[in-house]
Design a protein around this motif. Structure first.
Motif, PDB file in Angstrom:
ATOM      1  N   ILE A  66     -18.633 -33.513  94.625  1.00 50.28           N
ATOM      2  CA  ILE A  66     -18.538 -34.869  94.080  1.00 50.28           C
ATOM      3  C   ILE A  66     -17.766 -34.780  92.774  1.00 50.28           C
ATOM      4  N   GLU A  67     -16.861 -35.736  92.573  1.00 51.57           N
ATOM      5  CA  GLU A  67     -16.077 -35.733  91.348  1.00 51.57           C
ATOM      6  C   GLU A  67     -16.981 -35.999  90.140  1.00 51.57           C
ATOM      7  N   GLU A  68     -16.488 -35.619  88.963  1.00 50.21           N
ATOM      8  CA  GLU A  68     -17.281 -35.779  87.744  1.00 50.21           C
ATOM      9  C   GLU A  68     -17.629 -37.243  87.492  1.00 50.21           C
ATOM     10  N   ASP A  69     -16.677 -38.163  87.709  1.00 52.75           N
ATOM     11  CA  ASP A  69     -16.905 -39.599  87.531  1.00 52.75           C
ATOM     12  C   ASP A  69     -16.747 -40.278  88.888  1.00 52.75           C
ATOM     13  N   PRO A  70     -17.799 -40.275  89.719  1.00 52.98           N
ATOM     14  CA  PRO A  70     -17.639 -40.842  91.054  1.00 52.98           C
ATOM     15  C   PRO A  70     -17.346 -42.338  91.040  1.00 52.98           C
ATOM     16  N   ILE A  71     -17.833 -43.065  90.012  1.00 52.84           N
ATOM     17  CA  ILE A  71     -17.597 -44.512  89.941  1.00 52.84           C
ATOM     18  C   ILE A  71     -17.129 -44.886  88.534  1.00 52.84           C
ATOM     19  N   GLN A 113     -14.931 -29.332  93.919  1.00 57.46           N
ATOM     20  CA  GLN A 113     -16.273 -29.869  93.728  1.00 57.46           C
ATOM     21  C   GLN A 113     -16.613 -30.798  94.886  1.00 57.46           C
ATOM     22  N   SER A 138     -15.351 -34.120 102.956  1.00 58.59           N
ATOM     23  CA  SER A 138     -15.180 -33.004 102.041  1.00 58.59           C
ATOM     24  C   SER A 138     -15.126 -31.716 102.849  1.00 58.59           C
ATOM     25  N   VAL A 172     -13.880 -45.616  92.904  1.00 59.23           N
ATOM     26  CA  VAL A 172     -15.045 -44.987  93.539  1.00 59.23           C
ATOM     27  C   VAL A 172     -14.598 -43.659  94.128  1.00 59.23           C
ATOM     28  N   GLY A 173     -15.144 -42.572  93.606  1.00 59.48           N
ATOM     29  CA  GLY A 173     -14.810 -41.253  94.116  1.00 59.48           C
ATOM     30  C   GLY A 173     -13.334 -40.920  94.045  1.00 59.48           C
ATOM     31  N   SER A 225      -9.972 -40.807  87.142  1.00 61.63           N
ATOM     32  CA  SER A 225     -10.924 -41.552  86.315  1.00 61.63           C
ATOM     33  C   SER A 225     -10.447 -41.643  84.866  1.00 61.63           C
TER      34      SER A 225
END
Length: 199
Positions: A164-169, A162, A150, A113-114, A40
């Motif tokens: 979900i990543e910090e900036d999924p989108i 994690q 995951s 995305v992700g 990201s």
């Protein structure tokens, strides 16, 4: 009796393997939805570079992978109205002369995305010249069905991964860059984000 049963089982097993290989190669290949992994942070740097270069009229410095579409319209009128249903920023550069053409370029940065590059799914833009109005419209809504995997929670506890990543989108920065004749007057709908180079 056992030898005969073993032989039948082994023959059936081999036949199933052969049929499965044939079916695997006979099935149509699915389109790859993603273009690889993208951080990201990298995508956000791309947004800054494209935005700054466009605002300063340095479009030749923009990476060619961000150039999605290009148009050229012959135009002899003294006034141009911009209209349509669009989200992109519109940047206008006045040429040194009145050459009777409007050049338009659509830039779009990475769509992530992700952590996966979905830039090949960025919708196109339609530009149509109708009299003294340049209509700018999206081609339609974008729908993405995405399945992600995951590791299980107990494993993530020990690896520190994690869910979900910090900036999924990371949404793409979209810019329509217009190079217009020197004396052309530009008007636009009140909700349009129009900026001018070197003004």
């Amino acid at each position: 009796m056992t030898t005969k049963r073993t032989y039948c089982f082994f023959t059936s097993y081999v036949a199933v393997l052969i049929v499965s290989v044939i079916l695997f190669y006979a099935l149509p290949a699915k389109e790859n939805a993603v273009g690889g992994r993208v951080q990201s942070e990298t995508a956000n740097k791309g947004i800054d570079k494209v935005y700054n270069a466009a605002q300063e009229g340095r479009i030749e410095e923009i990476n060619s992978k961000y150039k999605k579409q290009q148009w050229e319209f012959p135009y002899k009128e003294s006034r141009l109205h911009l209209d349509g249903n669009v989200d992109p920023t519109i940047v206008v550069e006045r040429k040194q002369s009145s050459d009777g053409t409007i050049d338009a370029i659509f830039f779009a940065t990475d769509f992530v995305v992700g952590g996966f590059d979905m830039s090949n799914r960025t919708p196109a833009i339609n530009l149509e010249l109708e009299g003294d109005t340049l209509m700018i419209d999206n081609t339609g809504p974008l729908q993405i069905n995405l399945g992600m995997y995951s590791k299980e929670f107990p494993i993530r506890q020990f690896t520190g991964e994690q869910f979900i990543e910090e900036d999924p989108i990371v949404s793409p920065m979209q810019i329509i860059y217009l190079r217009v004749p020197k004396d052309l007057e530009i008007t636009g709908a009140s909700d349009m984000d129009i900026t001018y180079v070197n003004k």
